[in-house]
Design a protein around this motif. Sequence first.
Motif, PDB file in Angstrom:
ATOM      1  N   SER A  54      19.217  63.388  -5.588  1.00  0.00           N
ATOM      2  CA  SER A  54      18.283  62.398  -6.125  1.00  0.00           C
ATOM      3  C   SER A  54      18.785  61.776  -7.424  1.00  0.00           C
ATOM      4  CB  SER A  54      16.907  63.036  -6.344  1.00  0.00           C
ATOM      5  OG  SER A  54      17.017  64.186  -7.147  1.00  0.00           O
ATOM      6  N   ASN A  55      19.599  62.510  -8.187  1.00  0.00           N
ATOM      7  CA  ASN A  55      20.123  61.965  -9.441  1.00  0.00           C
ATOM      8  C   ASN A  55      21.051  60.782  -9.190  1.00  0.00           C
ATOM      9  OD1 ASN A  55      18.780  63.924 -10.937  1.00  0.00           O
ATOM     10  ND2 ASN A  55      20.481  65.357 -10.813  1.00  0.00           N
ATOM     11  N   ILE A  56      21.729  60.797  -8.051  1.00  0.00           N
ATOM     12  CA  ILE A  56      22.633  59.697  -7.723  1.00  0.00           C
ATOM     13  C   ILE A  56      21.851  58.398  -7.528  1.00  0.00           C
ATOM     14  CG2 ILE A  56      24.302  58.838  -6.038  1.00  0.00           C
ATOM     15  CD1 ILE A  56      24.973  61.764  -5.390  1.00  0.00           C
ATOM     16  N   THR A  57      20.789  58.467  -6.717  1.00  0.00           N
ATOM     17  CA  THR A  57      20.012  57.252  -6.462  1.00  0.00           C
ATOM     18  C   THR A  57      19.145  56.866  -7.659  1.00  0.00           C
ATOM     19  OG1 THR A  57      18.485  58.707  -5.250  1.00  0.00           O
ATOM     20  CG2 THR A  57      19.974  57.352  -3.949  1.00  0.00           C
ATOM     21  N   VAL A  58      18.778  57.834  -8.491  1.00  0.00           N
ATOM     22  CA  VAL A  58      18.081  57.489  -9.736  1.00  0.00           C
ATOM     23  C   VAL A  58      18.961  56.571 -10.569  1.00  0.00           C
ATOM     24  CG1 VAL A  58      17.346  58.360 -11.987  1.00  0.00           C
ATOM     25  CG2 VAL A  58      16.537  59.473  -9.921  1.00  0.00           C
ATOM     26  N   MET A  59      20.220  56.955 -10.740  1.00  0.00           N
ATOM     27  CA  MET A  59      21.149  56.175 -11.544  1.00  0.00           C
ATOM     28  C   MET A  59      21.353  54.772 -10.954  1.00  0.00           C
ATOM     29  SD  MET A  59      25.104  57.076 -12.531  1.00  0.00           S
ATOM     30  CE  MET A  59      25.577  57.117 -10.787  1.00  0.00           C
ATOM     31  N   ILE A  60      21.507  54.706  -9.636  1.00  0.00           N
ATOM     32  CA  ILE A  60      21.729  53.414  -8.981  1.00  0.00           C
ATOM     33  C   ILE A  60      20.526  52.492  -9.162  1.00  0.00           C
ATOM     34  CG2 ILE A  60      22.050  52.276  -6.739  1.00  0.00           C
ATOM     35  CD1 ILE A  60      23.674  54.735  -5.873  1.00  0.00           C
ATOM     36  N   PHE A  61      19.331  53.030  -8.942  1.00  0.00           N
ATOM     37  CA  PHE A  61      18.147  52.179  -8.981  1.00  0.00           C
ATOM     38  C   PHE A  61      17.665  51.901 -10.402  1.00  0.00           C
ATOM     39  CE2 PHE A  61      18.167  52.782  -4.509  1.00  0.00           C
ATOM     40  CZ  PHE A  61      17.450  51.721  -3.987  1.00  0.00           C
ATOM     41  N   VAL A  62      18.083  52.692 -11.368  1.00  0.00           N
ATOM     42  CA  VAL A  62      17.833  52.319 -12.766  1.00  0.00           C
ATOM     43  C   VAL A  62      18.593  51.037 -13.085  1.00  0.00           C
ATOM     44  CG1 VAL A  62      18.374  52.936 -15.153  1.00  0.00           C
ATOM     45  CG2 VAL A  62      17.230  54.582 -13.686  1.00  0.00           C
ATOM     46  N   LEU A  63      19.812  50.936 -12.577  1.00  0.00           N
ATOM     47  CA  LEU A  63      20.624  49.735 -12.785  1.00  0.00           C
ATOM     48  C   LEU A  63      20.071  48.545 -12.001  1.00  0.00           C
ATOM     49  CD1 LEU A  63      24.212  51.317 -12.587  1.00  0.00           C
ATOM     50  CD2 LEU A  63      22.943  50.651 -14.638  1.00  0.00           C
ATOM     51  N   LEU A  64      19.515  48.818 -10.817  1.00  0.00           N
ATOM     52  CA  LEU A  64      18.976  47.740  -9.985  1.00  0.00           C
ATOM     53  C   LEU A  64      17.565  47.329 -10.391  1.00  0.00           C
ATOM     54  CD1 LEU A  64      20.106  48.904  -6.414  1.00  0.00           C
ATOM     55  CD2 LEU A  64      21.123  47.106  -7.831  1.00  0.00           C
ATOM     56  N   SER A  65      16.907  48.158 -11.161  1.00  0.00           N
ATOM     57  CA  SER A  65      15.502  47.925 -11.516  1.00  0.00           C
ATOM     58  C   SER A  65      15.224  46.531 -12.081  1.00  0.00           C
ATOM     59  CB  SER A  65      15.030  48.997 -12.497  1.00  0.00           C
ATOM     60  OG  SER A  65      13.692  48.782 -12.882  1.00  0.00           O
ATOM     61  N   PHE A  67      16.608  43.704 -11.500  1.00  0.00           N
ATOM     62  CA  PHE A  67      16.665  42.720 -10.420  1.00  0.00           C
ATOM     63  C   PHE A  67      15.464  42.870  -9.481  1.00  0.00           C
ATOM     64  CE2 PHE A  67      21.003  43.824 -11.704  1.00  0.00           C
ATOM     65  CZ  PHE A  67      21.475  42.576 -12.106  1.00  0.00           C
ATOM     66  N   ILE A  68      15.059  44.111  -9.248  1.00  0.00           N
ATOM     67  CA  ILE A  68      13.888  44.357  -8.399  1.00  0.00           C
ATOM     68  C   ILE A  68      12.635  43.797  -9.067  1.00  0.00           C
ATOM     69  CG2 ILE A  68      12.459  46.141  -7.334  1.00  0.00           C
ATOM     70  CD1 ILE A  68      14.948  47.897  -7.150  1.00  0.00           C
ATOM     71  N   VAL A  69      12.536  43.965 -10.391  1.00  0.00           N
ATOM     72  CA  VAL A  69      11.382  43.450 -11.130  1.00  0.00           C
ATOM     73  C   VAL A  69      11.314  41.931 -11.036  1.00  0.00           C
ATOM     74  CG1 VAL A  69      10.409  43.156 -13.448  1.00  0.00           C
ATOM     75  CG2 VAL A  69      11.216  45.408 -12.715  1.00  0.00           C
ATOM     76  N   ARG A  70      12.466  41.269 -11.107  1.00  0.00           N
ATOM     77  CA  ARG A  70      12.493  39.803 -11.010  1.00  0.00           C
ATOM     78  C   ARG A  70      11.961  39.320  -9.668  1.00  0.00           C
ATOM     79  NH1 ARG A  70      18.567  38.525 -13.408  1.00  0.00           N
ATOM     80  NH2 ARG A  70      18.213  39.359 -15.521  1.00  0.00           N
ATOM     81  N   VAL A  71      12.209  40.086  -8.634  1.00  0.00           N
ATOM     82  CA  VAL A  71      11.794  39.679  -7.293  1.00  0.00           C
ATOM     83  C   VAL A  71      10.333  40.038  -7.017  1.00  0.00           C
ATOM     84  CG1 VAL A  71      12.211  39.983  -4.818  1.00  0.00           C
ATOM     85  CG2 VAL A  71      14.146  39.866  -6.407  1.00  0.00           C
ATOM     86  N   PHE A  72       9.947  41.267  -7.333  1.00  0.00           N
ATOM     87  CA  PHE A  72       8.625  41.763  -6.954  1.00  0.00           C
ATOM     88  C   PHE A  72       7.623  41.828  -8.106  1.00  0.00           C
ATOM     89  CE2 PHE A  72      11.611  43.704  -3.912  1.00  0.00           C
ATOM     90  CZ  PHE A  72      11.070  43.228  -2.734  1.00  0.00           C
ATOM     91  N   GLY A  73       8.093  41.744  -9.352  1.00  0.00           N
ATOM     92  CA  GLY A  73       7.189  41.882 -10.480  1.00  0.00           C
ATOM     93  C   GLY A  73       7.111  43.332 -10.948  1.00  0.00           C
ATOM     94  N   MET A 114      13.375  53.296  -9.792  1.00  0.00           N
ATOM     95  CA  MET A 114      12.789  51.956  -9.847  1.00  0.00           C
ATOM     96  C   MET A 114      11.927  51.747 -11.092  1.00  0.00           C
ATOM     97  SD  MET A 114      11.820  51.271  -5.836  1.00  0.00           S
ATOM     98  CE  MET A 114      11.046  49.680  -6.156  1.00  0.00           C
ATOM     99  N   PHE A 115      11.231  52.815 -11.527  1.00  0.00           N
ATOM    100  CA  PHE A 115      10.361  52.639 -12.699  1.00  0.00           C
ATOM    101  C   PHE A 115      10.764  53.519 -13.881  1.00  0.00           C
ATOM    102  CE2 PHE A 115       8.390  55.931 -10.079  1.00  0.00           C
ATOM    103  CZ  PHE A 115       8.056  56.912 -11.001  1.00  0.00           C
ATOM    104  N   ASN A 116      11.910  54.166 -13.787  1.00  0.00           N
ATOM    105  CA  ASN A 116      12.360  55.065 -14.851  1.00  0.00           C
ATOM    106  C   ASN A 116      12.450  54.357 -16.205  1.00  0.00           C
ATOM    107  OD1 ASN A 116      14.317  56.627 -16.569  1.00  0.00           O
ATOM    108  ND2 ASN A 116      14.268  57.986 -14.803  1.00  0.00           N
ATOM    109  N   SER A 117      13.182  53.263 -16.248  1.00  0.00           N
ATOM    110  CA  SER A 117      13.341  52.541 -17.512  1.00  0.00           C
ATOM    111  C   SER A 117      12.066  51.822 -17.929  1.00  0.00           C
ATOM    112  CB  SER A 117      14.494  51.536 -17.397  1.00  0.00           C
ATOM    113  OG  SER A 117      14.243  50.603 -16.362  1.00  0.00           O
ATOM    114  N   LEU A 118      11.231  51.431 -16.945  1.00  0.00           N
ATOM    115  CA  LEU A 118       9.987  50.719 -17.248  1.00  0.00           C
ATOM    116  C   LEU A 118       8.988  51.613 -17.986  1.00  0.00           C
ATOM    117  CD1 LEU A 118       9.463  48.812 -13.873  1.00  0.00           C
ATOM    118  CD2 LEU A 118      10.273  47.870 -16.044  1.00  0.00           C
ATOM    119  N   ALA A 119       9.079  52.920 -17.775  1.00  0.00           N
ATOM    120  CA  ALA A 119       8.173  53.852 -18.441  1.00  0.00           C
ATOM    121  C   ALA A 119       8.325  53.791 -19.944  1.00  0.00           C
ATOM    122  CB  ALA A 119       8.435  55.277 -17.946  1.00  0.00           C
TER     123      ALA A 119
END
Length: 265
Positions: A54-65, A67-73, A114-119
């Motif tokens: 899970s740490n691998i995908t956490v790191m990936i989606f923190v970086l993608l977050s 871009f995801i926010v721009r698309v979905f809010g 996806m929401f790690n950095s947003l917290a």
Amino acid sequence: MIKDKYSSNMFKLAFLSISLLLTSTASISITIPKMQQTFATQSATAVEALVTASNITVMIFVLLSPFIVRVFGTRKTVLTGLFLAGVSGVVPMFSDNYFLVYISRLVLGAGLGMFNSLAVSLINDFWSGDTRNKMLGFQSAVQSVGQTVTTFIAGILVNYNWHYSYSIYFLALVSFILFLVYVPDTTTKDDLVTNEVVEKPKQSINSYVLFSSFGLLISFALLMAVFLKSAGFVVEEKFENASFIGTALSVYTLVGFLGSLLLVY
């Protein structure tokens, strides 16, 4: 001037609740010895990978977050992340299939990432001044207490069946409901701050930031090693009360919680 609704206790509680599971991926490391018995055809490293995957995908989606926010809010991103974490997190409760459990752990990391950095970053959007500083301290405290509680619960439940330990991820669904009900859409800046225009200075990465980041990387790598190997060590050494390791790890994270509270007060 920050709108009054952002000062309500329920709003703050709902917002902080999303930090409960941010560092919970290692909480189920206590289940490794018993999972090795279930997945007897898999190597010890492969079983440990169920915790670290899970740490691998956490790191990936923190970086993608971003871009995801721009698309979905922002709100939809957080809710989607919580939903994925809650659903995928409890999959190991109902399955003895190694590959299904492994995939569920990858999805769990994606949801948390996806929401790690947003917290943390959303605190700057909702609050300012002393309130912002206190909320940053509370966020860190909630993150620590979340790891403490999940590690403690997992340590108790593993004595009955390692599958039960994964029930800790039902907390994500509780956070999902709280966030859905009490936190509005934050994608509209006018809904966050009124009568205030803040020109943010240009941000840059200096050598101190790079050095601190490297230090944190080494620290977390060592801590993950402690979580991964502690349960196996207790079993190999045949301690009389092997279940105490869950409590011991909980005490460690509790110290982090108390340290975060000191920053607030």
